[in-house]
Every structure is written in structure tokens, then in C-alpha cells.
Design an enzyme around this catalytic site. Structure first.
Site, PDB file in Angstrom:
ATOM      1  N   GLY A 130       0.776  -1.236   0.000  1.00 44.31           N
ATOM      2  CA  GLY A 130       0.000   0.000   0.000  1.00 44.31           C
ATOM      3  C   GLY A 130       0.806   1.283   0.000  1.00 44.31           C
ATOM      4  CG  ASN A 149       0.924   3.441  -5.768  1.00 39.04           C
ATOM      5  OD1 ASN A 149       1.168   4.483  -6.366  1.00 39.04           O
ATOM      6  ND2 ASN A 149       1.542   2.303  -6.035  1.00 39.04           N
ATOM      7  CG  LEU A 180     -11.808  -9.490 -13.607  1.00 32.50           C
ATOM      8  CD1 LEU A 180     -10.807  -8.694 -14.443  1.00 32.50           C
ATOM      9  CD2 LEU A 180     -12.295 -10.710 -14.396  1.00 32.50           C
ATOM     10  CB  ILE A 181     -13.182  -4.624 -11.079  1.00 32.67           C
ATOM     11  CG1 ILE A 181     -11.913  -4.144 -10.365  1.00 32.67           C
ATOM     12  CG2 ILE A 181     -14.388  -3.803 -10.640  1.00 32.67           C
ATOM     13  CD1 ILE A 181     -11.915  -4.271  -8.863  1.00 32.67           C
ATOM     14  CG  ASN A 235      -5.475  -0.726 -12.150  1.00 36.84           C
ATOM     15  OD1 ASN A 235      -5.110  -0.841 -10.966  1.00 36.84           O
ATOM     16  ND2 ASN A 235      -4.963  -1.476 -13.115  1.00 36.84           N
ATOM     17  CG  HIS A 249      -0.462  -2.194 -15.622  1.00 36.91           C
ATOM     18  ND1 HIS A 249      -0.837  -3.394 -15.055  1.00 36.91           N
ATOM     19  CD2 HIS A 249       0.511  -2.499 -16.527  1.00 36.91           C
ATOM     20  CE1 HIS A 249      -0.139  -4.372 -15.604  1.00 36.91           C
ATOM     21  NE2 HIS A 249       0.687  -3.860 -16.495  1.00 36.91           N
ATOM     22  CG  ASP A 302      -3.839  -4.689 -16.491  1.00 33.35           C
ATOM     23  OD1 ASP A 302      -4.133  -4.048 -15.477  1.00 33.35           O
ATOM     24  OD2 ASP A 302      -3.142  -5.719 -16.474  1.00 33.35           O
ATOM     25  CD  GLU A 319       3.067   2.361  -9.471  1.00 32.59           C
ATOM     26  OE1 GLU A 319       2.557   1.596 -10.289  1.00 32.59           O
ATOM     27  OE2 GLU A 319       3.391   2.005  -8.322  1.00 32.59           O
TER      28      GLU A 319
HETATM   29  C1  GAR Z   1       2.082  -0.941  -7.882  1.00 28.58           C
HETATM   30  O1  GAR Z   1       3.322  -0.868  -8.522  1.00 28.58           O
HETATM   31  C2  GAR Z   1       0.960  -1.078  -8.894  1.00 28.58           C
HETATM   32  O2  GAR Z   1       1.224  -0.447 -10.108  1.00 28.58           O
HETATM   33  C3  GAR Z   1       0.932  -2.581  -9.084  1.00 28.58           C
HETATM   34  O3  GAR Z   1       1.085  -3.100  -7.783  1.00 28.58           O
HETATM   35  C4  GAR Z   1       1.974  -2.232  -7.064  1.00 28.58           C
HETATM   36  C5  GAR Z   1       1.381  -2.002  -5.687  1.00 28.58           C
HETATM   37  O4  GAR Z   1       2.328  -1.332  -4.887  1.00 28.58           O
HETATM   38  N1  GAR Z   1      -0.315  -2.987  -9.681  1.00 28.58           N
HETATM   39  C6  GAR Z   1      -0.395  -3.975 -10.562  1.00 28.58           C
HETATM   40  O5  GAR Z   1       0.552  -4.669 -10.881  1.00 28.58           O
HETATM   41  C7  GAR Z   1      -1.787  -4.189 -11.159  1.00 28.58           C
HETATM   42  N2  GAR Z   1      -1.737  -5.005 -12.321  1.00 28.58           N
HETATM   43  P1  GAR Z   1       1.904  -0.711  -3.478  1.00 28.58           P
HETATM   44  O6  GAR Z   1       1.180  -1.826  -2.690  1.00 28.58           O
HETATM   45  O7  GAR Z   1       3.215  -0.372  -2.835  1.00 28.58           O
HETATM   46  O8  GAR Z   1       1.045   0.472  -3.719  1.00 28.58           O
END
Ligand code: GAR
Length: 190
Positions: A12, A14, A87-88, A102, A104, A145, A174
Site C-alpha cells: 500500500g 500508493n 478482477l473487478i 487503476n 499499472h 488492464d 506512481e
Molecule cells: C504498484 O506498482 C501497482 O502499479 C501494481 O502493484 C503495485 C502495488 O504497490 N499494480 C499492478 O501490478 C496491477 N496489475 P503498493 O502496494 O506499494 O502500492
């Protein structure tokens, strides 16, 4: 004003950046964290910030009754996926059409789809000897995606990069962009 639910399955970082951003950006408020397991570190983050959270079970998520009640209870009108791996379902993409996004960790449409998450994405980018990678923020539909792209940013991939160093570069992008883009989007939920 956006009442935001962040869906996240992992650490988490992000989610943390988004929570931090909306403490001073009054166009939105992170009102709920939704996750797949109580042990996920993102739940500790929710507790640290005194934000309500909800833990999903997989079958219930597919049917949706409990989740829709919880989203209603918190007046959620915008959903942010931040490292959420399920999947949503269609009931959510329909209800939140235009108001579910989302992030990616690659430049879609390359390196997306089922099984393409986190380190698997970075490994595939390195295996293909790409000179650049990046992030994609996109609308969510009921395929992995696949929704309309809103924003992309790039970074170089160096010969010396590993999965970990590339993941670090992507996380920096991000954290710099996701909350700002969310802030610029309108909610379409009535
Ligand atoms: C992020 O890099 C996000 O882009 C990726 O998971 C990570 C979560 O990081 N998402 C995917 O791969 C979706 N296909 P976080 O838990 O540190 O935010």
C-alpha cells in the site's frame, strides 16, 4: 467532492501517497480502504490514519451485496485501485462507470492482462530488453488492464536494472502522479 475508496491487496505505498495527498487537497477524501486480507500491510496504514476499512471474501466480492452496502454506508463515489489483484466484477464497473481507475506498472497495452502484476511485469520488461518502461493510469472495465488510458509516464530501463531497482523507479513515478491525476478526474456516480 470525491469520497474515495482505495482497493489495495499489498503493502500500500500508493495508498499511503494518496492518503497523504488528500489531507491537503480538498477535492477528495480517502474515506475507505478495501482489501483482501486483514494481514495486508495496507490495513495497518488505514488504522494509522484512522480510516475505515473493509475486508473482502472472494465469493462475496463476486456477488457484491455486502460491498455495495459498505460503499453506500461511506457515501463512496470514486474507486481507486492501487495494487488490487482481483478482477473487478461487472456490478462495480457499471455502478462506478467513469469513476473507477487503476494504476499499472508498465506502459499498456504492453505487459498487461491476467497474471501481469507487480514483479512479474518488471521481469517481463527486463526479459524483453526494453529501453523504457513506465506507468499507466486507466479507467477500469471488466477485463484486466483494458480500460481507456488516462495518463502515462516513462522511465529509462538501464542494463544494470534488476526487478527491484525497476520496481523502485516505477514506484517513484506512481507516487508522483497517481493522486494528482485522481484529483483532476470528475466523479460520474449519482
Ligand atoms: C504498484 O506498482 C501497482 O502499479 C501494481 O502493484 C503495485 C502495488 O504497490 N499494480 C499492478 O501490478 C496491477 N496489475 P503498493 O502496494 O506499494 O502500492
Amino acid at each position: 467532492m470525491k469520497r474515495i475508496a482505495v482497493f489495495a491487496s499489498g503493502s500500500g505505498t500508493n495508498t499511503e501517497a494518496i492518503i497523504h495527498h488528500f489531507k491537503s487537497d480538498l477535492t477528495g477524501d480517502v474515506a475507505l480502504i478495501v482489501s483482501t486480507k486483514i494481514e495486508n500491510y495496507v490495513i495497518t496504514r488505514a488504522k494509522n490514519h484512522d480510516i475505515a476499512f473493509h475486508i473482502l471474501d472472494k465469493q462475496g466480492f463476486k456477488e457484491g451485496v455486502d460491498l455495495l452496502k459498505v460503499l453506500n454506508l461511506h457515501d463512496i463515489n470514486f474507486i481507486v485501485l492501487a495494487g488490487f489483484m482481483w478482477l473487478i466484477p461487472t456490478y462495480l464497473t457499471r455502478k462506478f462507470q467513469g469513476s473507477i481507475v487503476n494504476i499499472h506498472p508498465a506502459l499498456l497495452p504492453k505487459y498487461g492482462g491476467k497474471g501481469m502484476y507487480g514483479k512479474h511485469v518488471h521481469q517481463a520488461v527486463l526479459d524483453a530488453n526494453e529501453a523504457e518502461s513506465g506507468i499507466t493510469i486507466h479507467h477500469v472495465n471488466d477485463k484486466y488492464d483494458d480500460g481507456q488510458i488516462i495518463f502515462q509516464a516513462t522511465c529509462n530501463v538501464d542494463i544494470s536494472d534488476t526487478v527491484e531497482s525497476l520496481a523502485d523507479k516505477i514506484h517513484l513515478l506512481e507516487h508522483a502522479h497517481y493522486a494528482k491525476i485522481i484529483s483532476e478526474l470528475q466523479t460520474g456516480v449519482s
